[in-house]
Design a protein around this motif. Structure first.
Motif, PDB file in Angstrom:
ATOM      1  N   TRP A 177     -21.747 -76.123  24.169  1.00  0.00           N
ATOM      2  CA  TRP A 177     -23.021 -75.688  24.755  1.00  0.00           C
ATOM      3  C   TRP A 177     -23.700 -76.820  25.500  1.00  0.00           C
ATOM      4  O   TRP A 177     -24.322 -76.601  26.536  1.00  0.00           O
ATOM      5  CB  TRP A 177     -23.949 -75.151  23.678  1.00  0.00           C
TER       6      TRP A 177
ATOM      7  N   TYR B   3     -21.405 -77.512  28.748  1.00  0.00           N
ATOM      8  CA  TYR B   3     -21.413 -76.400  29.699  1.00  0.00           C
ATOM      9  C   TYR B   3     -22.627 -75.515  29.406  1.00  0.00           C
ATOM     10  O   TYR B   3     -22.490 -74.429  28.859  1.00  0.00           O
ATOM     11  CB  TYR B   3     -20.114 -75.593  29.574  1.00  0.00           C
ATOM     12  N   PRO B   4     -23.830 -75.969  29.775  1.00  0.00           N
ATOM     13  CA  PRO B   4     -25.057 -75.287  29.349  1.00  0.00           C
ATOM     14  C   PRO B   4     -25.340 -73.946  30.030  1.00  0.00           C
ATOM     15  O   PRO B   4     -26.181 -73.198  29.558  1.00  0.00           O
ATOM     16  CB  PRO B   4     -26.154 -76.300  29.656  1.00  0.00           C
ATOM     17  N   THR B   5     -24.640 -73.622  31.095  1.00  0.00           N
ATOM     18  CA  THR B   5     -24.916 -72.352  31.781  1.00  0.00           C
ATOM     19  C   THR B   5     -23.646 -71.506  31.875  1.00  0.00           C
ATOM     20  O   THR B   5     -22.525 -72.013  31.764  1.00  0.00           O
ATOM     21  CB  THR B   5     -25.450 -72.586  33.206  1.00  0.00           C
ATOM     22  N   GLY B   6     -23.837 -70.245  32.145  1.00  0.00           N
ATOM     23  CA  GLY B   6     -22.700 -69.358  32.362  1.00  0.00           C
ATOM     24  C   GLY B   6     -21.876 -69.791  33.569  1.00  0.00           C
ATOM     25  O   GLY B   6     -20.654 -69.656  33.579  1.00  0.00           O
TER      26      GLY B   6
ATOM     27  N   ASP C 176     -21.415 -72.876  34.564  1.00  0.00           N
ATOM     28  CA  ASP C 176     -20.578 -74.003  34.118  1.00  0.00           C
ATOM     29  C   ASP C 176     -19.324 -73.500  33.414  1.00  0.00           C
ATOM     30  O   ASP C 176     -18.217 -73.980  33.664  1.00  0.00           O
ATOM     31  CB  ASP C 176     -21.352 -74.906  33.156  1.00  0.00           C
TER      32      ASP C 176
ATOM     33  N   ASN D 271     -32.490 -76.119  25.962  1.00  0.00           N
ATOM     34  CA  ASN D 271     -32.332 -75.866  27.399  1.00  0.00           C
ATOM     35  C   ASN D 271     -31.023 -75.171  27.731  1.00  0.00           C
ATOM     36  O   ASN D 271     -30.752 -74.903  28.896  1.00  0.00           O
ATOM     37  CB  ASN D 271     -32.413 -77.176  28.179  1.00  0.00           C
ATOM     38  N   CYS D 272     -30.213 -74.894  26.740  1.00  0.00           N
ATOM     39  CA  CYS D 272     -28.899 -74.301  26.959  1.00  0.00           C
ATOM     40  C   CYS D 272     -29.025 -72.798  27.156  1.00  0.00           C
ATOM     41  O   CYS D 272     -29.607 -72.098  26.332  1.00  0.00           O
ATOM     42  CB  CYS D 272     -28.001 -74.616  25.762  1.00  0.00           C
ATOM     43  N   GLU D 273     -28.465 -72.307  28.228  1.00  0.00           N
ATOM     44  CA  GLU D 273     -28.510 -70.881  28.546  1.00  0.00           C
ATOM     45  C   GLU D 273     -27.847 -70.038  27.450  1.00  0.00           C
ATOM     46  O   GLU D 273     -28.280 -68.929  27.175  1.00  0.00           O
ATOM     47  CB  GLU D 273     -27.788 -70.666  29.873  1.00  0.00           C
ATOM     48  N   HIS D 274     -26.818 -70.557  26.822  1.00  0.00           N
ATOM     49  CA  HIS D 274     -26.086 -69.815  25.797  1.00  0.00           C
ATOM     50  C   HIS D 274     -26.920 -69.609  24.533  1.00  0.00           C
ATOM     51  O   HIS D 274     -26.684 -68.665  23.790  1.00  0.00           O
ATOM     52  CB  HIS D 274     -24.777 -70.521  25.443  1.00  0.00           C
TER      53      HIS D 274
END
Length: 172
Positions: free
Chosen positions: A43, A46-49, A51, A115-118
């Protein structure tokens, strides 16, 4: 590879290199700790979808250098049942090793996941990583041993520390 399932390869590599003791329960407890460390590392890396989607397109580097560091048999690469080794992300594995060997670093890293999108909208906890009990510690004594993890952790510790720095967090 989605962020949620991409860590399977890293967990398999980690658990093979640092096996659990104590039978099936010990193996399950060690896997839970490895799973949580790899999830946190993934996470953060690769904090975003987007990524995660880019990673799925280009693929990670594989387990070659990690295998060499831990003394794994190079013939693994020749077997078709070991094809997962090509999908090991060396940075994620290294960051997970850092988290497993340093409770303070694990806590700091988990705090950065806001701050992680997941993790958006989730109430997440990583109790086996952050607060292992006596059973967890016994099951994962090799998995969490700082001296044994050091060769893998040292590979990308600097980039983890840079990612956790206030300057990077402000830019993200």
């Amino acid at each position: 590879m989605a962020c949620g399932d991409g860590g399977v390869r890293e967990r398999e590599a980690t658990l093979r290199s640092y096996p659990a003791s104590g039978g099936l329960l010990g193996e399950s407890l060690a896997e839970a700790q490895a799973r949580q460390a790899v999830t946190v590392a993934t996470w953060l890396r690769y904090p975003t979808g987007a990524d995660a989607a880019l990673l799925a397109m280009i693929g990670p580097g594989g387990s070659g250098r990690l295998d060499w560091l831990v003394g794994a048999d190079a013939s693994f690469h020749l077997r078709t049942d070991e094809a997962w080794r090509s999908w090991v992300d060396e940075v994620v594995a290294s960051w997970a090793a850092c988290l497993l060997s340093s409770p303070t670093l694990a806590e700091e890293t988990v705090s950065q996941l806001t701050n992680c999108e997941h993790a958006a909208g989730l109430a997440f906890e990583f109790p086996r990583l952050l607060a292992p009990d006596a059973h967890d510690r016994r099951a994962a004594s090799l998995l969490r041993h700082p001296d044994l993890l050091e060769p893998v952790a040292a590979l990308h510790r600097t980039s983890l520390m840079e990612r956790l720095s206030p300057e990077w967090s402000a830019a993200a």
